[in-house]
Design a protein around this motif. Sequence first.
Motif, PDB file in Angstrom:
ATOM      1  N   VAL A   1       3.977   7.031   2.764  1.00  0.00           N
ATOM      2  CA  VAL A   1       2.918   8.050   2.850  1.00  0.00           C
ATOM      3  C   VAL A   1       3.413   9.264   2.086  1.00  0.00           C
ATOM      4  CG1 VAL A   1       1.577   9.542   4.370  1.00  0.00           C
ATOM      5  CG2 VAL A   1       2.160   7.222   5.120  1.00  0.00           C
ATOM      6  N   VAL A   2       2.597   9.745   1.145  1.00  0.00           N
ATOM      7  CA  VAL A   2       3.009  10.873   0.291  1.00  0.00           C
ATOM      8  C   VAL A   2       1.865  11.888   0.207  1.00  0.00           C
ATOM      9  CG1 VAL A   2       4.570   9.432  -1.107  1.00  0.00           C
ATOM     10  CG2 VAL A   2       2.206   9.727  -1.830  1.00  0.00           C
ATOM     11  N   PRO A   3       2.175  13.129  -0.181  1.00  0.00           N
ATOM     12  CA  PRO A   3       1.087  14.086  -0.415  1.00  0.00           C
ATOM     13  C   PRO A   3       0.150  13.549  -1.503  1.00  0.00           C
ATOM     14  CG  PRO A   3       3.213  15.195  -0.400  1.00  0.00           C
ATOM     15  CD  PRO A   3       3.501  13.726  -0.404  1.00  0.00           C
ATOM     16  N   GLN A   4      -1.136  13.841  -1.367  1.00  0.00           N
ATOM     17  CA  GLN A   4      -2.112  13.242  -2.285  1.00  0.00           C
ATOM     18  C   GLN A   4      -1.787  13.427  -3.773  1.00  0.00           C
ATOM     19  OE1 GLN A   4      -6.429  14.162  -2.057  1.00  0.00           O
ATOM     20  NE2 GLN A   4      -6.554  11.972  -1.745  1.00  0.00           N
ATOM     21  N   PRO A   5      -1.333  14.631  -4.196  1.00  0.00           N
ATOM     22  CA  PRO A   5      -1.060  14.789  -5.641  1.00  0.00           C
ATOM     23  C   PRO A   5       0.055  13.867  -6.154  1.00  0.00           C
ATOM     24  CG  PRO A   5      -1.120  16.925  -4.522  1.00  0.00           C
ATOM     25  CD  PRO A   5      -1.153  15.881  -3.453  1.00  0.00           C
ATOM     26  N   ASP A   6       0.880  13.351  -5.233  1.00  0.00           N
ATOM     27  CA  ASP A   6       2.016  12.507  -5.662  1.00  0.00           C
ATOM     28  C   ASP A   6       1.722  11.010  -5.596  1.00  0.00           C
ATOM     29  OD1 ASP A   6       3.272  14.942  -5.735  1.00  0.00           O
ATOM     30  OD2 ASP A   6       4.284  14.687  -3.794  1.00  0.00           O
ATOM     31  N   LEU A   7       0.503  10.670  -5.186  1.00  0.00           N
ATOM     32  CA  LEU A   7       0.204   9.267  -4.856  1.00  0.00           C
ATOM     33  C   LEU A   7       0.428   8.310  -6.026  1.00  0.00           C
ATOM     34  CD1 LEU A   7      -0.926   7.422  -2.622  1.00  0.00           C
ATOM     35  CD2 LEU A   7      -3.228   8.000  -3.408  1.00  0.00           C
ATOM     36  N   ILE A   8      -0.209   8.595  -7.142  1.00  0.00           N
ATOM     37  CA  ILE A   8      -0.135   7.664  -8.281  1.00  0.00           C
ATOM     38  C   ILE A   8       1.297   7.644  -8.842  1.00  0.00           C
ATOM     39  CG2 ILE A   8      -1.044   7.157 -10.602  1.00  0.00           C
ATOM     40  CD1 ILE A   8      -3.146   6.719  -8.418  1.00  0.00           C
ATOM     41  N   ALA A   9       1.916   8.808  -8.906  1.00  0.00           N
ATOM     42  CA  ALA A   9       3.288   8.871  -9.449  1.00  0.00           C
ATOM     43  C   ALA A   9       4.250   8.044  -8.593  1.00  0.00           C
ATOM     44  CB  ALA A   9       3.751  10.321  -9.527  1.00  0.00           C
ATOM     45  N   LYS A  10       4.059   8.071  -7.285  1.00  0.00           N
ATOM     46  CA  LYS A  10       4.941   7.285  -6.399  1.00  0.00           C
ATOM     47  C   LYS A  10       4.803   5.794  -6.718  1.00  0.00           C
ATOM     48  CE  LYS A  10       7.585   6.231  -2.956  1.00  0.00           C
ATOM     49  NZ  LYS A  10       9.023   6.513  -3.021  1.00  0.00           N
ATOM     50  N   ALA A  11       3.537   5.343  -6.830  1.00  0.00           N
ATOM     51  CA  ALA A  11       3.312   3.916  -7.140  1.00  0.00           C
ATOM     52  C   ALA A  11       3.855   3.587  -8.525  1.00  0.00           C
ATOM     53  CB  ALA A  11       1.827   3.590  -7.049  1.00  0.00           C
TER      54      ALA A  11
ATOM     55  N   ILE B   1       0.844  -1.200   0.000  1.00  0.00           N
ATOM     56  CA  ILE B   1       0.000   0.000   0.000  1.00  0.00           C
ATOM     57  C   ILE B   1       0.876   1.246   0.000  1.00  0.00           C
ATOM     58  CG2 ILE B   1      -1.733   1.302   1.325  1.00  0.00           C
ATOM     59  CD1 ILE B   1      -2.571  -1.380   2.655  1.00  0.00           C
ATOM     60  N   VAL B   2       0.511   2.204  -0.854  1.00  0.00           N
ATOM     61  CA  VAL B   2       1.052   3.560  -0.762  1.00  0.00           C
ATOM     62  C   VAL B   2      -0.142   4.439  -0.386  1.00  0.00           C
ATOM     63  CG1 VAL B   2       2.211   5.443  -1.985  1.00  0.00           C
ATOM     64  CG2 VAL B   2       2.806   3.077  -2.528  1.00  0.00           C
ATOM     65  N   ALA B   3       0.033   5.283   0.625  1.00  0.00           N
ATOM     66  CA  ALA B   3      -1.107   6.063   1.128  1.00  0.00           C
ATOM     67  C   ALA B   3      -0.847   7.549   0.975  1.00  0.00           C
ATOM     68  CB  ALA B   3      -1.353   5.739   2.597  1.00  0.00           C
ATOM     69  N   SER B   4      -1.934   8.300   0.810  1.00  0.00           N
ATOM     70  CA  SER B   4      -1.806   9.756   0.859  1.00  0.00           C
ATOM     71  C   SER B   4      -1.921  10.198   2.321  1.00  0.00           C
ATOM     72  CB  SER B   4      -2.881  10.418  -0.003  1.00  0.00           C
ATOM     73  OG  SER B   4      -4.160  10.030   0.435  1.00  0.00           O
TER      74      SER B   4
ATOM     75  N   ALA C   1      -2.717   7.763   8.364  1.00  0.00           N
ATOM     76  CA  ALA C   1      -1.670   7.274   7.456  1.00  0.00           C
ATOM     77  C   ALA C   1      -0.338   7.165   8.198  1.00  0.00           C
ATOM     78  CB  ALA C   1      -1.540   8.214   6.269  1.00  0.00           C
ATOM     79  N   ALA C   2      -0.037   8.167   9.038  1.00  0.00           N
ATOM     80  CA  ALA C   2       1.240   8.151   9.756  1.00  0.00           C
ATOM     81  C   ALA C   2       1.318   6.946  10.690  1.00  0.00           C
ATOM     82  CB  ALA C   2       1.407   9.456  10.543  1.00  0.00           C
ATOM     83  N   GLN C   3       0.203   6.659  11.377  1.00  0.00           N
ATOM     84  CA  GLN C   3       0.192   5.488  12.269  1.00  0.00           C
ATOM     85  C   GLN C   3       0.279   4.188  11.473  1.00  0.00           C
ATOM     86  OE1 GLN C   3      -3.257   6.570  14.671  1.00  0.00           O
ATOM     87  NE2 GLN C   3      -2.454   5.205  16.268  1.00  0.00           N
ATOM     88  N   ALA C   4      -0.403   4.161  10.321  1.00  0.00           N
ATOM     89  CA  ALA C   4      -0.366   2.963   9.478  1.00  0.00           C
ATOM     90  C   ALA C   4       1.070   2.699   9.003  1.00  0.00           C
ATOM     91  CB  ALA C   4      -1.307   3.117   8.286  1.00  0.00           C
ATOM     92  N   LEU C   5       1.800   3.772   8.770  1.00  0.00           N
ATOM     93  CA  LEU C   5       3.210   3.629   8.368  1.00  0.00           C
ATOM     94  C   LEU C   5       4.014   3.031   9.529  1.00  0.00           C
ATOM     95  CD1 LEU C   5       5.273   4.275   6.082  1.00  0.00           C
ATOM     96  CD2 LEU C   5       5.653   6.477   7.199  1.00  0.00           C
ATOM     97  N   GLU C   6       3.757   3.547  10.712  1.00  0.00           N
ATOM     98  CA  GLU C   6       4.464   3.048  11.908  1.00  0.00           C
ATOM     99  C   GLU C   6       4.112   1.573  12.161  1.00  0.00           C
ATOM    100  OE1 GLU C   6       3.581   5.409  15.430  1.00  0.00           O
ATOM    101  OE2 GLU C   6       4.116   3.612  16.580  1.00  0.00           O
ATOM    102  N   TYR C   7       2.880   1.187  11.896  1.00  0.00           N
ATOM    103  CA  TYR C   7       2.435  -0.197  12.094  1.00  0.00           C
ATOM    104  C   TYR C   7       2.978  -1.144  11.015  1.00  0.00           C
ATOM    105  CZ  TYR C   7      -1.278   0.726  15.618  1.00  0.00           C
ATOM    106  OH  TYR C   7      -1.991   1.032  16.737  1.00  0.00           O
ATOM    107  N   GLY C   8       3.516  -0.576   9.929  1.00  0.00           N
ATOM    108  CA  GLY C   8       3.964  -1.432   8.820  1.00  0.00           C
ATOM    109  C   GLY C   8       2.833  -1.843   7.892  1.00  0.00           C
ATOM    110  N   LEU C   9       1.679  -1.175   8.033  1.00  0.00           N
ATOM    111  CA  LEU C   9       0.542  -1.500   7.156  1.00  0.00           C
ATOM    112  C   LEU C   9       0.744  -0.898   5.766  1.00  0.00           C
ATOM    113  CD1 LEU C   9      -2.322  -2.725   6.886  1.00  0.00           C
ATOM    114  CD2 LEU C   9      -3.235  -0.611   7.865  1.00  0.00           C
TER     115      LEU C   9
END
Length: 259
Positions: free
Chosen positions: A182-192, A122-125, A170-178
């Motif tokens: 986590v990226v700013p929303q406009p960068d979401l698809i480009a990151k993936a 998962i990549v999250a905004s 999103a920040a907690q999900a990152l810490e949990y390894g879920l």
Amino acid sequence: MSFQTLFTKLEDHTLIITINRPDKLNALNQQVMLDLDAVMDRVYKFPEIKSVIITGAGLKSFVAGADIKEFEALSKEAAIAVAKKGQSVFSKIENSPKPVIACVNGYALGGGCELAMSCHFIVASENALFGQPEVNLGIMPGYGGTQRLTQKVGKARAMELIVTGNTISAAQALEYGLVNYVVPQPDLIAKAQSILGASHAKAPIAVANSIKAVNAAWDESINGYDLEATLFGECFITADCKEGIQAFIDKRKPDFKGH
Ligand code: CO8
């Protein structure tokens, strides 16, 4: 490709699948599940699709859960059947021979969190919110959430989230390894896309076999080490293996053909 509830777009060999019910926060009704099932058949089949992104339409929600309005008239038997059918669709996503990333652009609740977790990662905004709030409705996760959340964040954290129905940022999900990023929303698809672009240059059979072996780590009916050795061996009968090794020796980039 045309579907009632999905937008699809093939971009640089990545099929971007957008669940398109923004007025219902992209809730998963039975038509969405049928469409996801059908689109994944095409992912398995078409060689021009090398990877997949699954996301939700709009800026607010990935998927806010299964469509609660469809639960009203469900009998016990019908609920079991709906859960099993949904689990099989999500298992088709999880077992896709091509990498699948969930781009979580907002609410990922209930069936939405379960859908995201069935993707390979998962990549999250920054505005994403994850949770299994089913207990608020007098039900529980039914599309694999009890199993996949436990695999991903461990029993104690999964248990807390599922029995309280609490959500995490999103920040907690990152810490949990879920989530992986986590990226700013406009960068979401480009990151993936940039992650998937790196995998497109690799040998497709090696990628598919790797996915199979990693997934086997959670399948108690399979000895993952045996499967890994078998799949490793299978790579050696591919032309891409010969090409990869020769390219290393020749100090050049490999040109993989997928066989
Ligand atoms: N199902 C159906 N419609 C939904 C859902 C949903 N899960 N979520 C939102 N909607 C609809 C709303 O009804 C509303 O529609 P309308 O305008 O026609 O009234 C529209 O989307 C916008 O929603 P809100 O006005 O509620 O938006 P807010 O910003 O005020 O709130 C929330 C956003 C907090 C996400 C809120 O909509 C909410 O709590 N939604 C439900 C979240 C939830 O409980 N999800 C879990 C559902 S259960 C589940 O997923 C089980 C999975 C296993 C199934 C197994 C099969 C048997």
